[in-house]
Scaffold this active site. Structure first.
Site, PDB file in Angstrom:
ATOM      1  CB  SER A  46      59.832  61.000  52.390  1.00 46.91           C
ATOM      2  OG  SER A  46      58.942  60.348  53.219  1.00 46.91           O
TER       3      SER A  46
ATOM      4  CG  HIS B 180      58.018  57.242  55.681  1.00 49.21           C
ATOM      5  ND1 HIS B 180      59.179  57.237  56.431  1.00 49.21           N
ATOM      6  CD2 HIS B 180      58.309  57.940  54.567  1.00 49.21           C
ATOM      7  CE1 HIS B 180      60.134  57.880  55.781  1.00 49.21           C
ATOM      8  NE2 HIS B 180      59.620  58.329  54.656  1.00 49.21           N
TER       9      HIS B 180
ATOM     10  CG  ASP C  42      56.224  72.560  38.333  1.00 51.72           C
ATOM     11  OD1 ASP C  42      57.289  72.907  37.799  1.00 51.72           O
ATOM     12  OD2 ASP C  42      55.427  73.352  38.868  1.00 51.72           O
TER      13      ASP C  42
END
Length: 383
Positions: free
Chosen positions: A349, A207, A334
């Site tokens: 991110s 992003h 996980d």
């Protein structure tokens, strides 16, 4: 302290999801009697709640590495890349002095006024004052301080257009000239590297970097990547996204690369320190959107000092989504990662998403009310 000084370290919160979570320094060109500027640190997260209400999104752009596809492809035409997952220190300088907001000042006669109100707008880039180029808030403050109360003509870029604005500074209660503008000209923080190709182009974050106050995508003049390390984890909970914190090593020997573009799909540029950026120097293929499947996958990230893969599930594949940063809905499965972070946290991110031996995307958002879940961007949209 100059960013180029050797061994300078900056402790900050990692790049979060969708907008800027870097520790930012905003300066006001109207307040402080000493330097003429106030500093404020702020951070934000573009986190997603499970009802679909989201944080700020960035604007459109095109990856600088798009032209590199083809030269570094496999026999079947698939683009080959080195997979990231390592933390990276980010330093950006804007193209001009970025306007965050306007505000009141206390004039020498005790009255309140805002000389820049309805003239300068949030998101403007001030590039010159009375014909003199300005690149930093300090240069802008100097031009205002030396004006002698005369009107100033500011050359400003606003939404891609060049305009001229006339502002008359006001003498404040401390005897300094002010115009009532909050500005900043650099940004720094930590994010996650997604990929590096054979020609040395990189992509990260998944992003764009937007201003934490205005939510506008930052128009950058230059930027650098440095090596970084994660030092602590705040575990995510419902309603309170977790975060990673880290240290950036601002040292010439720790410089990883040069940032050339900031757009809605991530930050892009060229790597200059490959060994600092990539731990596993093995090329793998990238997947098309049509090849991504619901089901088991992994994400690659560093949350405990070791870059490794953790199991996730791709729950939704949205090949026709209007929001490029939300092509996939993912859930961390996980047990080890859930125990460490609670799922997806601010700072992950850009973490690569892998499936069937291929790079399929990168993490972009976390759901506020369910930190085990989040969104991902297709790697096809980052190339």
């Amino acid at each position: 302290m100059n960013v180029r000084e050797k061994y300078r370290r900056f402790v900050c919160t990692l790049l979060i999801f969708g907008v800027l979570s870097l520790a930012l320094c905003a300066a006001a060109v109207f307040p402080d009697a000493g330097s003429g500027a106030h500093a404020e640190n702020s951070g934000d997260a573009s986190a997603e709640n499970d009802s679909g209400v989201e944080g700020t999104q960035a604007e459109e752009g095109a990856s600088v590495s798009a032209s590199a596809t083809g030269d570094d492809a496999s026999a079947d035409g698939r683009k080959m890349v080195y997979v990231g997952g390592t933390p990276i220190g980010i330093y950006l300088e804007t193209d001009g002095v970025y306007v965050v907001d306007t505000g009141e000042i206390t004039a020498k006669d005790g009255s309140f006024c805002c000389p820049s109100e309805n003239i300068v707008q949030s998101g403007d880039y001030i590039q010159a004052v009375d014909g003199k180029e300005v690149n930093t808030k300090e240069e802008l403050i100097a031009c205002i301080s030396d004006c002698g109360g005369q009107p100033l003509v500011m050359e400003v870029e606003r939404q891609g257009e060049q305009i001229s604005l006339k502002i008359t500074p006001v003498l404040d209660a401390d005897g300094e000239y002010r115009v009532g503008i909050w500005v900043r000209n650099d940004t720094q923080g930590i994010g996650t590297l997604t990929w590096v190709d054979e020609e040395g182009y990189f992509g990260a974050l998944g992003h764009g970097i937007s201003d934490v106050d205005t939510a506008g995508l930052l128009d950058i003049e230059t930027g650098m990547l440095y090596s970084a390390e994660v030092v602590s984890v705040v575990k995510g909970e419902a309603g309170a996204p977790g975060e990673l914190s880290g240290i950036i090593h601002y040292n010439d020997s720790c410089r990883i690369g040069v940032i050339e573009e900031n757009n809605e799909n991530g930050i892009f540029g060229r790597v200059t320190g490959f060994s600092l950026a990539i731990e596993d120097a093995e090329l793998i293929g990238t997947a098309l959107k049509s090849e991504v499947e619901k089901g088991a996958a992994t994400i690659r990230c560093s949350v405990d000092g070791t870059c490794r893969e953790y199991e996730i599930e791709i729950q939704e594949v949205r090949t026709s989504s209007s929001d490029v940063n939300k092509g996939m809905v993912i859930e961390v499965t996980d047990p080890e990662l859930l125990a460490l972070t609670g799922g997806i946290v601010q700072g992950m991110s850009g973490s690569p998403i892998l499936q069937n031996g291929r790079l399929v995307g990168a993490v972009t958002h976390v759901f506020v009310n369910d930190p085990a879940k989040g969104y991902g961007i297709f790697i096809e949209d980052m190339l």
